[in-house]
Scaffold this motif. Structure first.
Motif, PDB file in Angstrom:
ATOM      1  N   LEU A  25      52.239  19.852 -68.829  1.00  0.00           N
ATOM      2  CA  LEU A  25      51.910  20.147 -70.204  1.00  0.00           C
ATOM      3  C   LEU A  25      52.554  19.037 -70.219  1.00  0.00           C
ATOM      4  O   LEU A  25      52.046  18.032 -70.961  1.00  0.00           O
ATOM      5  N   PHE A  26      53.743  18.661 -69.862  1.00  0.00           N
ATOM      6  CA  PHE A  26      54.515  17.623 -70.266  1.00  0.00           C
ATOM      7  C   PHE A  26      54.052  16.258 -70.121  1.00  0.00           C
ATOM      8  O   PHE A  26      53.275  15.942 -70.945  1.00  0.00           O
ATOM      9  N   ARG A  28      50.403  15.579 -69.419  1.00  0.00           N
ATOM     10  CA  ARG A  28      49.309  15.772 -70.626  1.00  0.00           C
ATOM     11  C   ARG A  28      48.941  15.216 -71.834  1.00  0.00           C
ATOM     12  O   ARG A  28      48.294  14.927 -72.247  1.00  0.00           O
ATOM     13  N   VAL A  29      50.246  15.821 -72.624  1.00  0.00           N
ATOM     14  CA  VAL A  29      50.838  15.670 -73.696  1.00  0.00           C
ATOM     15  C   VAL A  29      50.445  14.846 -74.585  1.00  0.00           C
ATOM     16  O   VAL A  29      51.330  13.722 -73.515  1.00  0.00           O
ATOM     17  N   THR A  30      49.834  14.805 -75.201  1.00  0.00           N
ATOM     18  CA  THR A  30      49.584  13.119 -76.088  1.00  0.00           C
ATOM     19  C   THR A  30      51.261  12.288 -76.626  1.00  0.00           C
ATOM     20  O   THR A  30      50.724  10.998 -77.542  1.00  0.00           O
ATOM     21  N   ASN A  46      57.768  11.604 -70.341  1.00  0.00           N
ATOM     22  CA  ASN A  46      55.957  11.839 -70.267  1.00  0.00           C
ATOM     23  C   ASN A  46      55.470   9.981 -69.790  1.00  0.00           C
ATOM     24  O   ASN A  46      56.382   9.399 -71.047  1.00  0.00           O
TER      25      ASN A  46
END
Length: 218
Positions: A25-26, A28-30, A46
């Motif tokens: 998640l870290f 892939r978060v924009t 990230n």
């Protein structure tokens, strides 16, 4: 294997699964996100954060987040540092500006949340960047600085301490620090070395002169 050992192994496996999910998640978060130590050194970043700096996440490790994103007001950082030393756990916000990979000047806000397993542990900082827009270069430098500011910069370039600069100019140490803070905020400089470098780049200090002197003194 006893049931207690089996339970421990199951807990460890579940922890690994959730850790891997969190890291996915870290990544892939924009929103640009980084984890820093209490001094601001990047521990983990990230891809979105790395993209703002024109590099890869691995190469951001160990970099000072406040060198990557210049605070627009030096006193903001001092207040946050003091709060962290006192183990306050509020959310902290710093207005920053930086140069994007394409050369554009951007401005925005860093939000830092102290995080740790227990309140006794020294916290890490979960840092998120909110991009607010683009504009003219954030170091809006005036054509001239005051004679006192130029004199202080020249002394600083020659290696003078705050105390010596105060003696040479007739100011108090607090007075010298006040001028340096104003210049740092005006030029987006994060430390005294950068402040001196910008003074030379902007023509405030005369090049090729030792001891250093204001350009107007040539």
């Amino acid at each position: 294997m006893s049931w207690q050992e089996a339970l421990v192994d199951a807990d460890r496996l579940e922890a690994v699964v959730w850790r891997n999910r969190a890291l996915t998640l870290f990544d892939r978060v924009t929103v640009p996100v980084a984890v820093c130590d209490v001094y601001g050194a990047v521990l983990l970043a990230n891809p979105a954060m790395a993209a703002e700096c024109g590099t890869t996440p691995g190469r951001l490790r160990g970099r000072d987040v406040l060198e990557l994103f210049s605070p627009r007001e030096a006193t903001q950082v001092e207040r946050i540092a003091q709060a962290l030393r006192l183990r306050h756990r509020s959310r902290y916000q710093v207005s920053v500006c930086w140069r994007a990979p394409g050369g554009a000047e951007r401005y925005g806000e860093l939000t830092a949340d102290p995080v740790s397993d227990t309140v006794e542990d020294t916290p890490a900082l979960l840092v998120m960047l909110r991009v607010q827009g683009e504009r003219e270069p954030c170091a809006q430098t005036p054509v001239r600085v005051t004679p006192m500011e130029a004199r202080i910069l020249a002394l600083l370039a020659g290696g003078a301490t705050t105390a010596r600069a105060a003696r040479e100019t007739g100011l108090t140490s607090d007075g010298v620090t006040y001028h340096l803070r104003r210049l740092s905020a005006r030029w987006g400089a994060t430390n005294r070395t950068e402040l001196v470098a910008r003074a030379y780049a902007l023509g405030v200090l005369a090049p090729g002169v030792w001891p250093p002197a204001p350009a107007e003194a040539e």
